[in-house]
Design an enzyme around this catalytic site. Structure first.
Site, mmCIF file in Angstrom:
data_model
loop_
_atom_site.group_PDB
_atom_site.id
_atom_site.type_symbol
_atom_site.label_atom_id
_atom_site.label_comp_id
_atom_site.label_asym_id
_atom_site.label_seq_id
_atom_site.Cartn_x
_atom_site.Cartn_y
_atom_site.Cartn_z
ATOM 1 N N ASP A 131 -6.942 0.691 -1.332
ATOM 2 C CA ASP A 131 -7.686 1.081 -0.142
ATOM 3 C C ASP A 131 -8.804 0.075 0.068
ATOM 4 O OD1 ASP A 131 -7.305 3.220 1.522
ATOM 5 O OD2 ASP A 131 -8.482 4.622 0.328
ATOM 6 N N ARG A 177 0.821 -1.200 0.000
ATOM 7 C CA ARG A 177 0.000 0.000 0.000
ATOM 8 C C ARG A 177 0.860 1.257 0.000
ATOM 9 N NH1 ARG A 177 -3.529 3.528 3.790
ATOM 10 N NH2 ARG A 177 -5.519 3.358 2.720
ATOM 11 N N ARG A 214 -3.224 6.200 -4.018
ATOM 12 C CA ARG A 214 -2.910 4.990 -3.254
ATOM 13 C C ARG A 214 -3.074 3.743 -4.129
ATOM 14 N NH1 ARG A 214 -6.447 6.346 0.612
ATOM 15 N NH2 ARG A 214 -5.328 8.292 0.720
ATOM 16 N N ASP A 262 -11.953 -0.185 2.566
ATOM 17 C CA ASP A 262 -12.700 0.470 3.637
ATOM 18 C C ASP A 262 -13.827 -0.426 4.114
ATOM 19 O OD1 ASP A 262 -11.216 2.816 3.600
ATOM 20 O OD2 ASP A 262 -12.535 3.798 2.141
HETATM 21 N N1 ROI Z 1 -11.558 9.457 -4.829
HETATM 22 C C1 ROI Z 1 -12.182 8.495 -5.536
HETATM 23 N N2 ROI Z 1 -12.826 8.823 -6.668
HETATM 24 N N3 ROI Z 1 -12.193 7.185 -5.133
HETATM 25 C C2 ROI Z 1 -11.555 6.805 -4.001
HETATM 26 O O1 ROI Z 1 -11.573 5.600 -3.660
HETATM 27 C C3 ROI Z 1 -10.904 7.788 -3.227
HETATM 28 N N4 ROI Z 1 -10.248 7.470 -2.068
HETATM 29 C C4 ROI Z 1 -9.632 8.392 -1.347
HETATM 30 C C5 ROI Z 1 -9.607 9.845 -1.721
HETATM 31 C C6 ROI Z 1 -8.155 10.270 -1.882
HETATM 32 C C7 ROI Z 1 -10.283 10.634 -0.636
HETATM 33 N N5 ROI Z 1 -10.294 10.102 -2.965
HETATM 34 C C8 ROI Z 1 -10.917 9.132 -3.680
HETATM 35 O O2 ROI Z 1 -9.038 8.010 -0.238
#
Ligand code: ROI
Length: 168
Positions: free
Chosen positions: A101, A89, A98, A103
């Protein structure tokens, strides 16, 4: 009575915008399917989305998975974070690009608010790249506070969100 009774339903948001983001998300879906004590129930198509936050970064690939799990919320979070780490990561700055991610968006009907984990994910109702794929896999889903996911997704500005896999 089957042992299904001990499974809880979790919803996971996946996102990537570095190197080969579609590959990262597809690989992560496979790895979610192989986690112990878990069953990957379904996942959305892959969506491309414009970055939320700084615009000087590539578009994201996003998806949502339904994972039935016997892990507790924090044990599942450990698994997700280990998986992120295994993907090396990369995350240079807050709200920056990144590689992967993961979540934890929702866990059963739980409300959790501890330093490591907030569920429902506090930003999820403001993010089309979460709500739209979530409504695709779980149109009947309601948040613990009673809001319907499909209604939230419908009312959302969906600018720039588009399905990239499967290709049509
Ligand atoms: N923006 C988009 N479109 N998709 C994401 O998964 C995403 N994840 C983030 C941040 C940088 C806030 N922006 C993102 O962590």
């Amino acid at each position: 009575m089957t042992d299904d009774a001990t499974f809880q339903r979790a919803y996971i948001g996946l996102g990537s915008n570095l190197e080969t983001p579609q590959r990262y998300v597809l690989t992560a879906l496979n790895e979610l399917a192989m986690l112990p004590l878990c069953r990957l129930n379904a996942h959305s198509r892959l969506y491309a989305s414009r970055p939320l936050g700084p615009q000087d970064q590539p578009d994201f690939i996003n998806a949502v998975a339904i994972l039935d799990t016997r892990f507790s919320p924090l044990a599942l979070l450990d698994q997700l974070q280990a998986l992120e780490q295994r993907h090396g990561r990369l995350r240079q700055r807050r709200w920056g690009p990144r590689t992967l991610d993961l979540d934890l968006l929702l866990y059963a009907d739980s409300h959790i608010n501890v330093p490591r984990l907030r569920i429902p994910h506090p930003e999820m109702t403001r993010r089309a790249f979460v709500l739209v794929p979530l409504a695709e896999v779980a149109p009947e889903l309601t948040l613990p506070d009673g809001q319907r996911i499909d209604a939230l997704a419908r009312d959302m500005q969906q600018d720039g969100l588009r399905v990239v896999l499967p290709e049509r």
